[in-house]
Design a protein around this motif. Structure first.
Motif, PDB file in Angstrom:
ATOM      1  N   ALA A 173      49.817 -14.132 -53.180  1.00 49.39           N
ATOM      2  CA  ALA A 173      48.393 -14.263 -52.876  1.00 49.39           C
ATOM      3  C   ALA A 173      48.111 -14.081 -51.390  1.00 49.39           C
ATOM      4  O   ALA A 173      48.967 -14.356 -50.546  1.00 49.39           O
ATOM      5  CB  ALA A 173      47.892 -15.637 -53.321  1.00 49.39           C
ATOM      6  N   ASP A 174      46.896 -13.629 -51.088  1.00 45.10           N
ATOM      7  CA  ASP A 174      46.469 -13.558 -49.693  1.00 45.10           C
ATOM      8  C   ASP A 174      45.099 -14.187 -49.471  1.00 45.10           C
ATOM      9  O   ASP A 174      44.579 -14.193 -48.369  1.00 45.10           O
ATOM     10  CB  ASP A 174      46.507 -12.130 -49.161  1.00 45.10           C
ATOM     11  CG  ASP A 174      45.498 -11.192 -49.816  1.00 45.10           C
ATOM     12  OD1 ASP A 174      44.811 -11.606 -50.773  1.00 45.10           O
ATOM     13  OD2 ASP A 174      45.407 -10.036 -49.374  1.00 45.10           O
ATOM     14  N   ALA A 175      44.514 -14.735 -50.549  1.00 46.02           N
ATOM     15  CA  ALA A 175      43.196 -15.364 -50.442  1.00 46.02           C
ATOM     16  C   ALA A 175      43.087 -16.479 -51.477  1.00 46.02           C
ATOM     17  O   ALA A 175      43.749 -16.439 -52.518  1.00 46.02           O
ATOM     18  CB  ALA A 175      42.086 -14.335 -50.669  1.00 46.02           C
ATOM     19  N   THR A 176      42.241 -17.466 -51.162  1.00 48.62           N
ATOM     20  CA  THR A 176      41.958 -18.544 -52.106  1.00 48.62           C
ATOM     21  C   THR A 176      40.459 -18.677 -52.288  1.00 48.62           C
ATOM     22  O   THR A 176      39.675 -18.333 -51.397  1.00 48.62           O
ATOM     23  CB  THR A 176      42.512 -19.909 -51.628  1.00 48.62           C
ATOM     24  OG1 THR A 176      41.776 -20.345 -50.478  1.00 48.62           O
ATOM     25  CG2 THR A 176      43.994 -19.846 -51.311  1.00 48.62           C
ATOM     26  N   LEU A 177      40.088 -19.221 -53.454  1.00 49.36           N
ATOM     27  CA  LEU A 177      38.705 -19.574 -53.761  1.00 49.36           C
ATOM     28  C   LEU A 177      38.700 -21.051 -54.100  1.00 49.36           C
ATOM     29  O   LEU A 177      39.479 -21.484 -54.960  1.00 49.36           O
ATOM     30  CB  LEU A 177      38.186 -18.775 -54.964  1.00 49.36           C
ATOM     31  CG  LEU A 177      38.283 -17.254 -54.898  1.00 49.36           C
ATOM     32  CD1 LEU A 177      37.878 -16.643 -56.236  1.00 49.36           C
ATOM     33  CD2 LEU A 177      37.418 -16.707 -53.774  1.00 49.36           C
ATOM     34  N   LEU A 178      37.846 -21.826 -53.433  1.00 48.35           N
ATOM     35  CA  LEU A 178      37.781 -23.265 -53.668  1.00 48.35           C
ATOM     36  C   LEU A 178      36.336 -23.727 -53.724  1.00 48.35           C
ATOM     37  O   LEU A 178      35.498 -23.228 -52.978  1.00 48.35           O
ATOM     38  CB  LEU A 178      38.429 -24.040 -52.519  1.00 48.35           C
ATOM     39  CG  LEU A 178      39.861 -23.786 -52.128  1.00 48.35           C
ATOM     40  CD1 LEU A 178      39.950 -22.761 -51.037  1.00 48.35           C
ATOM     41  CD2 LEU A 178      40.472 -25.070 -51.668  1.00 48.35           C
ATOM     42  N   GLY A 179      36.100 -24.697 -54.587  1.00 45.13           N
ATOM     43  CA  GLY A 179      34.835 -25.402 -54.560  1.00 45.13           C
ATOM     44  C   GLY A 179      34.880 -26.453 -53.462  1.00 45.13           C
ATOM     45  O   GLY A 179      35.952 -26.805 -52.950  1.00 45.13           O
ATOM     46  N   ARG A 180      33.734 -26.953 -53.108  1.00 46.02           N
ATOM     47  CA  ARG A 180      33.639 -27.936 -52.016  1.00 46.02           C
ATOM     48  C   ARG A 180      34.452 -29.206 -52.297  1.00 46.02           C
ATOM     49  O   ARG A 180      35.136 -29.719 -51.419  1.00 46.02           O
ATOM     50  CB  ARG A 180      32.159 -28.286 -51.791  1.00 46.02           C
ATOM     51  CG  ARG A 180      31.876 -29.367 -50.781  1.00 46.02           C
ATOM     52  CD  ARG A 180      32.084 -28.847 -49.376  1.00 46.02           C
ATOM     53  NE  ARG A 180      31.800 -29.860 -48.396  1.00 46.02           N
ATOM     54  CZ  ARG A 180      30.913 -29.722 -47.431  1.00 46.02           C
ATOM     55  NH1 ARG A 180      30.211 -28.625 -47.321  1.00 46.02           N
ATOM     56  NH2 ARG A 180      30.726 -30.676 -46.560  1.00 46.02           N
ATOM     57  N   GLY A 181      34.390 -29.712 -53.529  1.00 42.12           N
ATOM     58  CA  GLY A 181      35.124 -30.926 -53.870  1.00 42.12           C
ATOM     59  C   GLY A 181      36.632 -30.743 -53.735  1.00 42.12           C
ATOM     60  O   GLY A 181      37.336 -31.613 -53.208  1.00 42.12           O
TER      61      GLY A 181
END
Length: 175
Positions: free
Chosen positions: A42-50
């Motif tokens: 991987a080279d990127a992440t997606l996260l919600g605020r929590g």
């Protein structure tokens, strides 16, 4: 096109966190469970605020080597690392555009509030569910309302002596 992979640990009864948001029920770091190999892809992440705030509460920012996108309607109170970018716009459009850019795997870390609409929209290519042999009874579920049932294709499974199981699926392509 880059792929989006939801790689996440869940309890046997489908929760990603205890009712208070903690993940203290997860196994200790004695076992890797394929994490290092996946992270290297991987080279990127997606996260919600929590999810982002929970990671911040657990110590230093662990994903400095990746580009991290945190989806939030609120302005950030702190940014632990230059690799973190806050996204206030619509998640589906952002992820559609991100998938078109050059790069490697995009890791959808969580949580379920972010993952659910991405799954429904067909923007998640693979699920890697690390099923931990614990029953929580209640908590934050991985699965939110899905508009339609989906049939998944098994890519592989892996088990560990402690009873933890990796279920790796490919999701159907949507038009």
């Amino acid at each position: 096109m880059r792929k989006v992979v939801l790689y996440i640990a869940i309890s046997l009864d489908g929760y990603i966190a205890s009712p208070d948001g903690s993940v203290e029920w997860l196994p200790t770091a004695d076992q890797d469970y394929g994490y290092a190999e996946f992270l290297a892809s991987a080279d990127a992440t997606l996260l919600g605020r929590g999810t982002y705030e929970q990671i911040l509460d657990s110590g230093s920012w662990p994903y400095a080597g990746l580009t991290n996108y945190v989806f939030s309607r609120q302005s950030p109170t702190q940014t632990p690392d230059a690799s973190v970018q806050f996204v206030s716009g619509e998640a589906l459009a952002f992820v559609r555009e991100l998938r078109q850019q050059p790069g490697r795997t995009i890791w959808l870390i969580g949580g379920s509030t972010l993952a659910s609409p991405l799954l429904t929209a067909g923007l998640v290519d693979e699920l890697m569910l690390l099923v931990v042999p614990r029953v929580l009874g209640s908590g934050i579920p991985l699965w939110r309302h899905q508009a339609q049932p989906q049939t998944l294709q098994m890519l592989r499974t892996q088990t560990w002596p402690d009873g933890t199981v990796l279920l790796h699926y490919q999701l159907p392509k949507k038009g």
